[in-house]
Write a protein that holds these residues in place. Structure first.
Motif, PDB file in Angstrom:
ATOM      1  N   LEU A 109       6.691   5.867  14.601  1.00 47.22           N
ATOM      2  CA  LEU A 109       7.410   5.083  13.604  1.00 47.22           C
ATOM      3  C   LEU A 109       6.572   4.927  12.335  1.00 47.22           C
ATOM      4  O   LEU A 109       7.114   4.998  11.226  1.00 47.22           O
ATOM      5  CB  LEU A 109       7.774   3.713  14.168  1.00 47.22           C
ATOM      6  CG  LEU A 109       8.589   2.828  13.203  1.00 47.22           C
ATOM      7  CD1 LEU A 109       9.919   3.497  12.871  1.00 47.22           C
ATOM      8  CD2 LEU A 109       8.815   1.444  13.785  1.00 47.22           C
ATOM      9  N   ASP A 110       5.266   4.711  12.472  1.00 46.92           N
ATOM     10  CA  ASP A 110       4.418   4.610  11.289  1.00 46.92           C
ATOM     11  C   ASP A 110       4.530   5.869  10.432  1.00 46.92           C
ATOM     12  O   ASP A 110       4.633   5.795   9.199  1.00 46.92           O
ATOM     13  CB  ASP A 110       2.959   4.392  11.687  1.00 46.92           C
ATOM     14  CG  ASP A 110       2.677   2.983  12.174  1.00 46.92           C
ATOM     15  OD1 ASP A 110       3.527   2.100  11.975  1.00 46.92           O
ATOM     16  OD2 ASP A 110       1.607   2.773  12.774  1.00 46.92           O
ATOM     17  N   THR A 111       4.505   7.015  11.090  1.00 49.30           N
ATOM     18  CA  THR A 111       4.574   8.288  10.358  1.00 49.30           C
ATOM     19  C   THR A 111       5.907   8.436   9.646  1.00 49.30           C
ATOM     20  O   THR A 111       5.963   8.811   8.465  1.00 49.30           O
ATOM     21  CB  THR A 111       4.359   9.463  11.330  1.00 49.30           C
ATOM     22  OG1 THR A 111       3.079   9.339  11.942  1.00 49.30           O
ATOM     23  CG2 THR A 111       4.443  10.795  10.599  1.00 49.30           C
ATOM     24  N   VAL A 112       6.973   8.128  10.339  1.00 49.42           N
ATOM     25  CA  VAL A 112       8.316   8.326   9.777  1.00 49.42           C
ATOM     26  C   VAL A 112       8.637   7.264   8.731  1.00 49.42           C
ATOM     27  O   VAL A 112       9.033   7.579   7.604  1.00 49.42           O
ATOM     28  CB  VAL A 112       9.363   8.306  10.912  1.00 49.42           C
ATOM     29  CG1 VAL A 112      10.772   8.282  10.329  1.00 49.42           C
ATOM     30  CG2 VAL A 112       9.187   9.506  11.831  1.00 49.42           C
ATOM     31  N   LEU A 113       8.480   6.001   9.095  1.00 52.59           N
ATOM     32  CA  LEU A 113       8.924   4.919   8.227  1.00 52.59           C
ATOM     33  C   LEU A 113       8.119   4.846   6.940  1.00 52.59           C
ATOM     34  O   LEU A 113       8.674   4.523   5.879  1.00 52.59           O
ATOM     35  CB  LEU A 113       8.842   3.587   8.982  1.00 52.59           C
ATOM     36  CG  LEU A 113       9.267   2.326   8.222  1.00 52.59           C
ATOM     37  CD1 LEU A 113      10.699   2.450   7.698  1.00 52.59           C
ATOM     38  CD2 LEU A 113       9.122   1.097   9.112  1.00 52.59           C
ATOM     39  N   THR A 132       0.836  -1.198   0.000  1.00 54.06           N
ATOM     40  CA  THR A 132       0.000   0.000   0.000  1.00 54.06           C
ATOM     41  C   THR A 132       0.869   1.245   0.000  1.00 54.06           C
ATOM     42  O   THR A 132       1.936   1.293   0.628  1.00 54.06           O
ATOM     43  CB  THR A 132      -0.947   0.024   1.207  1.00 54.06           C
ATOM     44  OG1 THR A 132      -0.181   0.038   2.406  1.00 54.06           O
ATOM     45  CG2 THR A 132      -1.851  -1.188   1.207  1.00 54.06           C
ATOM     46  N   VAL A 133       0.392   2.283  -0.695  1.00 52.62           N
ATOM     47  CA  VAL A 133       1.144   3.532  -0.828  1.00 52.62           C
ATOM     48  C   VAL A 133       0.233   4.730  -0.592  1.00 52.62           C
ATOM     49  O   VAL A 133       0.542   5.839  -1.024  1.00 52.62           O
ATOM     50  CB  VAL A 133       1.809   3.622  -2.217  1.00 52.62           C
ATOM     51  CG1 VAL A 133       2.868   2.536  -2.389  1.00 52.62           C
ATOM     52  CG2 VAL A 133       0.760   3.530  -3.342  1.00 52.62           C
ATOM     53  N   GLY A 134      -0.874   4.503   0.106  1.00 58.54           N
ATOM     54  CA  GLY A 134      -1.844   5.567   0.311  1.00 58.54           C
ATOM     55  C   GLY A 134      -1.656   6.310   1.616  1.00 58.54           C
ATOM     56  O   GLY A 134      -0.570   6.330   2.209  1.00 58.54           O
ATOM     57  N   SER A 135      -2.743   6.900   2.094  1.00 57.87           N
ATOM     58  CA  SER A 135      -2.686   7.767   3.276  1.00 57.87           C
ATOM     59  C   SER A 135      -2.789   7.015   4.590  1.00 57.87           C
ATOM     60  O   SER A 135      -2.573   7.603   5.655  1.00 57.87           O
ATOM     61  CB  SER A 135      -3.813   8.807   3.211  1.00 57.87           C
ATOM     62  OG  SER A 135      -5.087   8.170   3.153  1.00 57.87           O
ATOM     63  N   GLU A 136      -3.138   5.714   4.548  1.00 54.52           N
ATOM     64  CA  GLU A 136      -3.192   4.907   5.766  1.00 54.52           C
ATOM     65  C   GLU A 136      -1.772   4.468   6.114  1.00 54.52           C
ATOM     66  O   GLU A 136      -1.294   3.428   5.655  1.00 54.52           O
ATOM     67  CB  GLU A 136      -4.112   3.705   5.571  1.00 54.52           C
ATOM     68  CG  GLU A 136      -5.572   4.043   5.431  1.00 54.52           C
ATOM     69  CD  GLU A 136      -6.190   4.479   6.752  1.00 54.52           C
ATOM     70  OE1 GLU A 136      -5.627   4.141   7.811  1.00 54.52           O
ATOM     71  OE2 GLU A 136      -7.216   5.174   6.726  1.00 54.52           O
ATOM     72  N   GLN A 167      -0.979   0.980   7.329  1.00 50.45           N
ATOM     73  CA  GLN A 167      -1.016  -0.047   6.299  1.00 50.45           C
ATOM     74  C   GLN A 167       0.235  -0.035   5.436  1.00 50.45           C
ATOM     75  O   GLN A 167       0.700  -1.094   4.994  1.00 50.45           O
ATOM     76  CB  GLN A 167      -2.253   0.116   5.416  1.00 50.45           C
ATOM     77  CG  GLN A 167      -3.530  -0.411   6.012  1.00 50.45           C
ATOM     78  CD  GLN A 167      -4.616  -0.599   4.954  1.00 50.45           C
ATOM     79  OE1 GLN A 167      -4.334  -0.871   3.785  1.00 50.45           O
ATOM     80  NE2 GLN A 167      -5.856  -0.447   5.368  1.00 50.45           N
ATOM     81  N   VAL A 168       0.775   1.156   5.182  1.00 49.37           N
ATOM     82  CA  VAL A 168       2.024   1.235   4.416  1.00 49.37           C
ATOM     83  C   VAL A 168       3.118   0.450   5.132  1.00 49.37           C
ATOM     84  O   VAL A 168       3.859  -0.334   4.526  1.00 49.37           O
ATOM     85  CB  VAL A 168       2.447   2.700   4.208  1.00 49.37           C
ATOM     86  CG1 VAL A 168       3.820   2.778   3.528  1.00 49.37           C
ATOM     87  CG2 VAL A 168       1.407   3.445   3.371  1.00 49.37           C
ATOM     88  N   VAL A 169       3.216   0.640   6.443  1.00 50.15           N
ATOM     89  CA  VAL A 169       4.213  -0.080   7.229  1.00 50.15           C
ATOM     90  C   VAL A 169       3.843  -1.559   7.346  1.00 50.15           C
ATOM     91  O   VAL A 169       4.715  -2.432   7.336  1.00 50.15           O
ATOM     92  CB  VAL A 169       4.358   0.564   8.625  1.00 50.15           C
ATOM     93  CG1 VAL A 169       5.264  -0.264   9.529  1.00 50.15           C
ATOM     94  CG2 VAL A 169       4.904   1.978   8.488  1.00 50.15           C
ATOM     95  N   GLN A 170       2.558  -1.863   7.426  1.00 52.72           N
ATOM     96  CA  GLN A 170       2.110  -3.240   7.619  1.00 52.72           C
ATOM     97  C   GLN A 170       2.595  -4.170   6.515  1.00 52.72           C
ATOM     98  O   GLN A 170       3.029  -5.298   6.781  1.00 52.72           O
ATOM     99  CB  GLN A 170       0.580  -3.267   7.681  1.00 52.72           C
ATOM    100  CG  GLN A 170      -0.029  -4.636   7.917  1.00 52.72           C
ATOM    101  CD  GLN A 170      -1.561  -4.586   7.854  1.00 52.72           C
ATOM    102  OE1 GLN A 170      -2.148  -3.836   7.066  1.00 52.72           O
ATOM    103  NE2 GLN A 170      -2.203  -5.367   8.704  1.00 52.72           N
ATOM    104  N   GLY A 171       2.519  -3.729   5.249  1.00 54.62           N
ATOM    105  CA  GLY A 171       2.943  -4.577   4.149  1.00 54.62           C
ATOM    106  C   GLY A 171       4.392  -4.982   4.266  1.00 54.62           C
ATOM    107  O   GLY A 171       4.774  -6.112   3.918  1.00 54.62           O
TER     108      GLY A 171
END
Length: 454
Positions: A416-420, A211-215, A218-222
């Motif tokens: 970390l979600d925000t940064v990573l 995922t590459v969206g605003s969530e 989820q971006v980090v989850q993948g």
């Protein structure tokens, strides 16, 4: 029986603890000093009206049946009636903290989604708000999967029981794998990637998506799902960041190669229109994802694919690791110091610590057991899933459960979600190498966490 007012926790204490990532700023002047009232005398038996907070009606239904079953069997001292409140997963934590500060209206039992639970790891919030469950699980502690207790544990105290063991497996659309000539039994990600690259050029299909969206979570989850499979992690047990590792670099390099060569798709999120379009068009024919994804991702988006999908263990990384991972979960906790605290603990035990209820939870909700012994249950092993072509999916789960990684949460996970997430996107775009992206993310994370604590 004497009834006392529900306790509030010291508002001065909450201010000192930071108020749980934003509660202090939200409530402003309400955080003036206040002496703590005494804990309520707990009820030990009888009829109880429990304030039950969750984000999902399915949990309300499941717990009510579990309560009815326990009462019918006469296995406990309480007769529970659930007064449920349903709200967003993040709102449950926010509102619980706010009501505790106000000194009234907290839940007796709350379902704490694993993405929101890190807010309670700030300072002493978990210890102030939640009843430790160590004694409650003593009889089955050796059977509880450590991978599902570790995320909800702080300072050796277990504060919630997870609802699921959401193993990550590889979903693949068998009919499409056959059509394009892609083997379904390749043992490593590298082997699958080589085959997928050739198939991509001929048939325009992808073996997975990030995922590459605003969530941002989820971006980090993948990335995190495969990182844990490889043997890495976002955080160490003590909460320190752990992304500058060979495991993280190898994982990100695999994803970057897939995105740039086109056999890993990019979608805005795992549940929205872009994912649905990729599945319906036949572009996306595989995905690493948790066991619950069939129910919440595939069936709602592509019901017409019934009979075409299968699951298997994750292909291995050549550098090491296992064949599965974890993502997701919701832990149920009892609020401490309340008249209904003991009744709440007993309800959680009745619903989550018996083999019978763990089997029913899988049958009703599709959530895997958290007791290791239940993975040997003949009824579960014999279930044939029609959406997945009659496959006995539980046999796959049993095969990999002992390879499931233990992972740890940190109060700083939202940072970390925000940064990573931003650096993952830059790596996917080719702006930074995997090593550079991880190093810069770690540097920015340390800078932001130092600032937040100063």
């Amino acid at each position: 029986m004497i009834r006392r007012q529900p306790p509030d926790i010291s508002r001065r204490q909450l201010l000192r603890m930071g108020g749980g990532l934003g509660a202090a700023g939200l409530l402003g002047g309400a955080l003036s000093g206040c002496a703590r009232t005494a804990d309520a005398e707990p009820l030990t038996s009888g009829s109880v009206d429990l304030a039950f907070w969750t984000h999902d009606q399915a949990y309300v239904d499941f717990f009510q049946v579990a309560a009815d079953n326990a009462m019918a069997a006469g296995t406990g001292p309480f007769r529970w009636t659930l007064n449920d409140t349903r709200t967003g997963a993040t709102d449950i934590v926010t509102k619980t903290i706010a009501q505790a500060i106000a000194g009234r209206g907290t839940p007796d039992v709350a379902g704490l989604e694993i993405g929101a639970f890190p807010r309670l790891l700030r300072g002493d919030l978990a210890a102030e708000l939640l009843q430790p469950l160590n004694d409650a699980v003593a009889d089955v502690r050796d059977d509880l999967l450590p991978s599902r207790t570790a995320p909800f544990t702080k300072d050796d105290n277990l504060y919630a029981l997870d609802s699921d063991s959401p193993l990550v497996v590889y979903y693949y659309r068998e009919t499409e794998f056959d059509r394009v000539g892609l083997p379904t039994d390749l043992g490593t990600w590298d082997e699958l990637a080589e085959a997928a690259a050739a198939v991509r050029r001929q048939h325009d299909v992808c073996l997975g998506a990030v995922t590459v969206g605003s969530e941002l979570g989820q971006v980090v989850q993948g990335f995190d799902m495969l990182l844990m499979q490889r043997g890495g992690r976002l955080f160490n047990e003590d909460g320190t960041i752990a992304i500058e590792s060979p495991e993280a670099e190898e994982t990100l390099a695999f994803l970057v190669r897939g995105v740039q060569e086109g056999y890993v798709a990019t979608v805005s999120d795992y549940f929205g229109p872009s994912m649905q379009a990729a599945l319906k068009s036949g572009q996306l024919i595989g995905q690493w994802m948790a066991t619950w994804y069939k129910i919440y991702g595939l069936v709602p988006n592509v019901p017409e694919h019934e009979g075409e999908w299968r699951i298997r263990p994750l292909p291995a990384f050549p550098g090491g690791g296992g064949r599965t991972s974890f993502t997701g979960g919701t832990g149920f906790a009892a609020l401490r110091g309340k008249e209904n605290t003991l009744a709440g603990v007993e309800l959680i035990k009745a619903a989550y610590l018996t083999p019978e209820e763990q089997v029913r939870r899988y049958l009703d909700l599709g959530y895997l057991p958290t007791l290791r012994s239940v993975f040997e249950d003949p009824q579960l092993l014999g279930i044939e899933d029609q959406y997945c072509g009659g496959q006995r999916m539980f046999e796959v789960y049993r095969d990999v459960i002992d390879e499931a990684p233990v992972f740890y949460l940190s109060a700083d996970k939202p940072i970390l979600d925000t940064v990573l997430s931003g650096y993952l996107l830059r790596a996917y775009n080719g702006d930074l190498s995997p090593r550079e992206a991880l190093a810069r993310a770690a540097e920015d994370f340390r800078g932001q966490t130092r600032s937040s604590r100063s």
